[in-house]
Design an enzyme around this catalytic site. Structure first.
Site, PDB file in Angstrom:
ATOM      1  N   GLY A  73       0.847  -1.184   0.000  1.00 30.06           N
ATOM      2  CA  GLY A  73       0.000   0.000   0.000  1.00 30.06           C
ATOM      3  C   GLY A  73       0.884   1.235   0.000  1.00 30.06           C
ATOM      4  N   GLY A 121       0.228  -4.816   0.821  1.00 28.31           N
ATOM      5  CA  GLY A 121      -0.982  -4.631   0.014  1.00 28.31           C
ATOM      6  C   GLY A 121      -0.988  -5.415  -1.280  1.00 28.31           C
ATOM      7  N   GLU A 144       5.408  -5.631   7.888  1.00 25.18           N
ATOM      8  CA  GLU A 144       4.718  -4.563   8.615  1.00 25.18           C
ATOM      9  C   GLU A 144       5.184  -4.337  10.048  1.00 25.18           C
ATOM     10  OE1 GLU A 144       2.239  -5.626   5.163  1.00 25.18           O
ATOM     11  OE2 GLU A 144       3.192  -6.827   6.716  1.00 25.18           O
ATOM     12  N   ASP A 152      -1.574  -6.955   7.554  1.00 26.69           N
ATOM     13  CA  ASP A 152      -3.016  -6.814   7.370  1.00 26.69           C
ATOM     14  C   ASP A 152      -3.459  -7.395   6.033  1.00 26.69           C
ATOM     15  OD1 ASP A 152      -1.777  -4.709   5.939  1.00 26.69           O
ATOM     16  OD2 ASP A 152      -3.488  -3.374   6.218  1.00 26.69           O
TER      17      ASP A 152
END
Length: 361
Positions: A73, A121, A144, A152
């Site tokens: 992301g 992401g 992360e 996530d």
């Protein structure tokens, strides 16, 4: 029937009907195809359209430029928005997770060509789909915990479902898998030599009203013909028994004790890596995976949305982004700095329902 998107150089994502397929091309090669909110807002409705379209039999997603499928992301943009308290920090995660769920529940075969860097992401755009094709240039990681976040995009669903405790190891350490190891770990469903990727795509597009089995047959054939690193064993194979035993602990303190007691160079190396991560992120991540191991993808994404919003309201995410992506000094000052200071009460706060702001499907 051809519904073409605006096909200018400025398009950060290309959406095209080709042959029997809808093709999504992530098109920010200069930024390693990092995913931003406007890309998500283009992909989601088109994916839903193609899913309903009787002329579309499969969906292919790939990255432009050859270096990355999607490196993650656009974390830097989210960090800036979150600091300024802009709504985009809420919207990005909400819409990204909705897209992850749409991929996981997609009624059409979904083929992700995860050639090049595939992290964060980018994993969310691929791993929940039916088919994931790695090449010798694939590089997978969920890094992360190093930026004060947690793995996530449904990491709480797919990581604990990898063999043994492999997913727990990958999540907590951010360990990178390359090439055929991405397939051996179960993240990819197929491995294809990168020079054949273009031909593979042509063959998929040329199928006439294919079934899921027809698509699988093509992928299987290319996989069987792949030559690169064919006889190489999985890089973590010799450590798997130990990984399974170290990471079966229910607390981070116990995992660390397991690594210290082992004392081998591989164990000490992992200890060193883990000691650099955000203590809050480590504890969130372990609980996320333990809880996620028995949840559906939607339940996991609901949990992860709560976690994302708590991280946006915390300290470590902004500090991690500063240290890793902005100042690049690689020395984040975590708060709290010690695992002991992250209490169960603190953790419970991160996992609390957001009431009417919860993610809803």
């Amino acid at each position: 029937m051809m519904r073409m998107s605006k096909h200018t150089d400025a398009a950060e994502v290309l959406l095209e009907r080709k042959g029997c397929a809808g093709v999504i091309t992530l098109n920010r090669p200069k930024f390693l195809n990092a995913l931003n909110v406007s890309m998500i807002r283009h992909i989601y409705p088109q994916l839903k359209n193609w899913e309903q379209d009787p002329e579309t039999f499969l969906i292919i997603i790939k990255g432009a430029g050859g270096k990355a499928f999607c490196a993650g992301g656009d974390i830097r943009a989210i960090s800036e928005a979150g600091k300024a308290n802009q709504k985009i920090a809420q919207d990005f995660f909400r819409e990204e997770y909705m897209l992850n769920n749409a991929i996981g529940s997609c009624q059409k075969p979904y083929v992700a060509l995860i050639h090049g860097i595939t992290m964060g992401g980018g994993v969310g755009l691929s791993v929940h789909g039916q088919f994931r094709v790695a090449t010798e240039k694939s590089l997978f990681a969920m890094p992360e915990t190093a930026i004060g976040l947690f793995p996530d995009v449904g990491g709480g669903y797919f990581l604990p479902r990898l063999r043994g405790k492999l997913g727990y190891f990958l999540a907590l350490t951010g360990f990178r898998l390359k090439g055929r190891d991405v397939y051996a770990a179960g993240i990819a469903t197929h491995f294809v030599d990168s020079e054949k990727l273009g031909m593979l795509e042509e063959d998929l597009l040329a199928l006439k009203s294919p079934s899921k089995e027809n698509i699988a047959d093509v992928l299987d054939a290319y996989h069987a013909k792949s030559k690169i690193d064919q006889d190489k064993s999985f890089i973590l194979e010799e450590h798997m028994d130990k990984i399974n035993s170290w990471f079966s602990a229910n607390t981070l303190e116990q995992i660390i004790e397991n690594l210290q007691q082992d004392g081998s160079s591989f164990a000490l190396e992992q200890l060193k890596v883990i000691s650099k991560m955000s203590p809050t992120s480590l504890k969130i991540t372990l609980r996320q995976l333990i809880e996620g191991s028995s949840k559906t993808l939607q339940e996991v994404l609901t949990m992860e949305y709560r976690l994302s919003q708590a991280c946006m309201g915390g300290h470590d995410f902004y500090e991690g982004v500063r240290a890793v992506l902005i100042d690049k000094d690689q020395s984040p000052k975590w708060k709290p700095a010690d695992l002991k200071e992250v209490t169960d009460e603190d953790l419970n706060e991160y996992f609390k329902s957001l009431g009417s702001n919860d993610l809803k499907f």
